[in-house]
Design a protein around this motif. Structure first.
Motif, PDB file in Angstrom:
ATOM      1  N   UNK A 230       0.808  -1.222   0.000  1.00 37.57           N
ATOM      2  CA  UNK A 230       0.000   0.000   0.000  1.00 37.57           C
ATOM      3  C   UNK A 230       0.841   1.272   0.000  1.00 37.57           C
ATOM      4  N   UNK A 231       2.159   1.147  -0.083  1.00 36.59           N
ATOM      5  CA  UNK A 231       3.022   2.319  -0.087  1.00 36.59           C
ATOM      6  C   UNK A 231       3.177   2.867  -1.508  1.00 36.59           C
ATOM      7  N   UNK A 232       3.647   4.103  -1.611  1.00 35.25           N
ATOM      8  CA  UNK A 232       3.791   4.743  -2.917  1.00 35.25           C
ATOM      9  C   UNK A 232       4.825   4.026  -3.789  1.00 35.25           C
ATOM     10  N   UNK A 233       5.933   3.605  -3.165  1.00 34.71           N
ATOM     11  CA  UNK A 233       7.003   2.963  -3.934  1.00 34.71           C
ATOM     12  C   UNK A 233       6.722   1.491  -4.193  1.00 34.71           C
ATOM     13  N   UNK A 234       5.923   0.872  -3.327  1.00 33.30           N
ATOM     14  CA  UNK A 234       5.575  -0.531  -3.533  1.00 33.30           C
ATOM     15  C   UNK A 234       6.729  -1.473  -3.249  1.00 33.30           C
ATOM     16  N   UNK A 235       6.758  -2.576  -3.987  1.00 38.99           N
ATOM     17  CA  UNK A 235       7.767  -3.615  -3.755  1.00 38.99           C
ATOM     18  C   UNK A 235       9.028  -3.314  -4.562  1.00 38.99           C
ATOM     19  N   UNK A 236       9.870  -2.465  -4.027  1.00 37.31           N
ATOM     20  CA  UNK A 236      11.137  -2.121  -4.671  1.00 37.31           C
ATOM     21  C   UNK A 236      12.126  -3.284  -4.503  1.00 37.31           C
ATOM     22  N   UNK A 237      13.203  -3.284  -5.286  1.00 35.69           N
ATOM     23  CA  UNK A 237      14.221  -4.329  -5.100  1.00 35.69           C
ATOM     24  C   UNK A 237      14.754  -4.380  -3.669  1.00 35.69           C
ATOM     25  N   UNK A 238      14.891  -3.229  -3.025  1.00 33.96           N
ATOM     26  CA  UNK A 238      15.379  -3.198  -1.650  1.00 33.96           C
ATOM     27  C   UNK A 238      14.387  -3.880  -0.707  1.00 33.96           C
ATOM     28  N   UNK A 239      13.106  -3.605  -0.910  1.00 36.82           N
ATOM     29  CA  UNK A 239      12.073  -4.234  -0.084  1.00 36.82           C
ATOM     30  C   UNK A 239      12.064  -5.746  -0.301  1.00 36.82           C
ATOM     31  N   UNK A 240      12.155  -6.151  -1.556  1.00 33.20           N
ATOM     32  CA  UNK A 240      12.171  -7.586  -1.860  1.00 33.20           C
ATOM     33  C   UNK A 240      13.380  -8.263  -1.234  1.00 33.20           C
ATOM     34  N   UNK A 241      14.520  -7.575  -1.205  1.00 34.42           N
ATOM     35  CA  UNK A 241      15.722  -8.160  -0.608  1.00 34.42           C
ATOM     36  C   UNK A 241      15.559  -8.346   0.898  1.00 34.42           C
ATOM     37  N   UNK A 242      14.854  -7.411   1.538  1.00 36.97           N
ATOM     38  CA  UNK A 242      14.598  -7.529   2.971  1.00 36.97           C
ATOM     39  C   UNK A 242      13.607  -8.665   3.239  1.00 36.97           C
ATOM     40  N   UNK A 243      12.599  -8.779   2.382  1.00 35.53           N
ATOM     41  CA  UNK A 243      11.658  -9.895   2.521  1.00 35.53           C
ATOM     42  C   UNK A 243      12.365 -11.235   2.392  1.00 35.53           C
ATOM     43  N   UNK A 244      13.290 -11.313   1.428  1.00 34.66           N
ATOM     44  CA  UNK A 244      14.069 -12.544   1.257  1.00 34.66           C
ATOM     45  C   UNK A 244      14.923 -12.809   2.495  1.00 34.66           C
ATOM     46  N   UNK A 245      15.518 -11.758   3.045  1.00 35.13           N
ATOM     47  CA  UNK A 245      16.358 -11.911   4.240  1.00 35.13           C
ATOM     48  C   UNK A 245      15.559 -12.468   5.411  1.00 35.13           C
ATOM     49  N   UNK A 246      14.352 -11.945   5.626  1.00 37.83           N
ATOM     50  CA  UNK A 246      13.532 -12.413   6.739  1.00 37.83           C
ATOM     51  C   UNK A 246      13.040 -13.835   6.510  1.00 37.83           C
ATOM     52  N   UNK A 247      12.835 -14.193   5.250  1.00 34.84           N
ATOM     53  CA  UNK A 247      12.461 -15.573   4.935  1.00 34.84           C
ATOM     54  C   UNK A 247      13.617 -16.517   5.268  1.00 34.84           C
ATOM     55  N   UNK A 248      14.824 -16.128   4.881  1.00 37.92           N
ATOM     56  CA  UNK A 248      15.999 -16.968   5.143  1.00 37.92           C
ATOM     57  C   UNK A 248      16.297 -17.048   6.636  1.00 37.92           C
ATOM     58  N   UNK A 249      16.112 -15.930   7.338  1.00 36.90           N
ATOM     59  CA  UNK A 249      16.304 -15.927   8.787  1.00 36.90           C
ATOM     60  C   UNK A 249      15.333 -16.892   9.462  1.00 36.90           C
ATOM     61  N   UNK A 250      14.075 -16.834   9.062  1.00 40.10           N
ATOM     62  CA  UNK A 250      13.060 -17.720   9.636  1.00 40.10           C
ATOM     63  C   UNK A 250      13.391 -19.180   9.371  1.00 40.10           C
ATOM     64  N   UNK A 251      13.834 -19.476   8.146  1.00 41.57           N
ATOM     65  CA  UNK A 251      14.216 -20.845   7.824  1.00 41.57           C
ATOM     66  C   UNK A 251      15.380 -21.294   8.700  1.00 41.57           C
TER      67      UNK A 251
END
Length: 281
Positions: A32-53
């Motif tokens: 819902x943000x103006x910038x949306x899913x930027x590469x930086x945001x996607x990289x953080x999402x990937x990081x949290x996924x890997x951390x959880x795993x």
């Protein structure tokens, strides 16, 4: 059909679905943000996924002896321990490389994920004895829910230029309540093993129905609060009803897949939302 069942079992055994959920949950408020899913945001999402795993794999290794008491926990086979450990270590270390470019998120990653995850799984030495938070009544459920909620909600607070405080609070509390309920659901399955190991949980302390009443009251209070706090689609109400049904119908004898139903439900919902948003972008 057997191949599909084996793939699903592999995903659950090595907690890949939990990692996918964490990544998707991290991304959700950015939709819902103006910038949306930027590469930086996607990289953080990937990081949290890997951390959880990483945390969940380390948890399986730490609980290996206890898990062998119940095959429904899908314990790691002895000949797989080495590679599971290596994967867990790699999943934690690799994201640090790109999170160096985002120091505030890196701090969240290390403290809320790495440190708290370690204390839950391995604990600390005190008085010549190792104390695991996972062996402490209530903390075994609350701490995992807390570090999950912080890891997936704080990136939005840190990175979204047009972030809204209410969205951050609702997102974090939603994640906390959901993971807390899922932790209790898992304790239904582990009642016998936890008693054998001397671990006090909500179900084996106040009984299955006591735990169910606690969980449903928590869910009703949360749903009531969230509908009064932010605009929520009425279509979500049946989802919460399904969650409550899964929780109420749980017992100590359900098959291994039953205890993953709430996770699977939200993975499908969030993945659908992310793909629809991307498709309309």
């Amino acid at each position: 059909m057997s191949l599909i069942a084996d793939i699903f079992k592999f995903i659950v055994q090595y907690r890949i679905h939990m990692a996918v959920l964490a990544g998707l949950t991290t991304l959700m408020p950015f939709l819902a943000t103006a910038e949306g899913l930027t590469p930086e945001v996607l990289s953080v999402g990937l990081a949290m996924a890997m951390l959880t795993l990483s945390i969940h794999l380390m948890n399986k290794l730490a609980d290996l002896q206890q898990d062998t008491l119940d095959p429904r926990t899908l314990p790691v086979a002895p000949h797989n321990i080495r590679w599971v450990l290596k994967v867990a270590q790699a999943m934690f270390v690799l994201p640090i490389a790109w999170l160096f470019l985002n120091p505030p998120v890196l701090v969240v990653y290390i403290i809320c994920g790495g440190v708290m995850g370690y204390l839950v799984n391995y604990g600390f030495n005190w008085g010549g004895k190792r104390h695991r938070l996972k062996n402490v009544f209530l903390l075994k459920n609350i701490v995992p829910a807390l570090y999950y909620a912080l890891c997936i909600s704080l990136p939005y607070a840190i990175m979204a230029a047009d972030g809204i405080v209410t969205v951050f609070i609702v997102h974090g509390i939603s994640a906390f309540v959901f993971i807390l309920l899922n932790e209790i659901l898992g304790d239904f399955r582990d009642v016998s093993a936890d008693k054998t190991a001397g671990i006090k949980t909500i179900p084996n302390t106040i009984g299955l129905w006591g735990a169910k009443i606690f969980g449903v009251v928590l869910m009703v209070a949360f749903v009531g609060w969230i509908f009064m706090t932010v605009p929520v689609s009425p279509s979500l109400l049946p989802v919460y009803v399904i969650m409550a049904t899964i929780f109420l119908c749980a017992n100590t004898t359900r098959p291994w897949w039953y205890y993953q139903l709430m996770i699977g439900l939200w993975v499908v919902i969030m993945a659908t939302q992310v793909f629809i948003t991307i498709g309309h972008a």
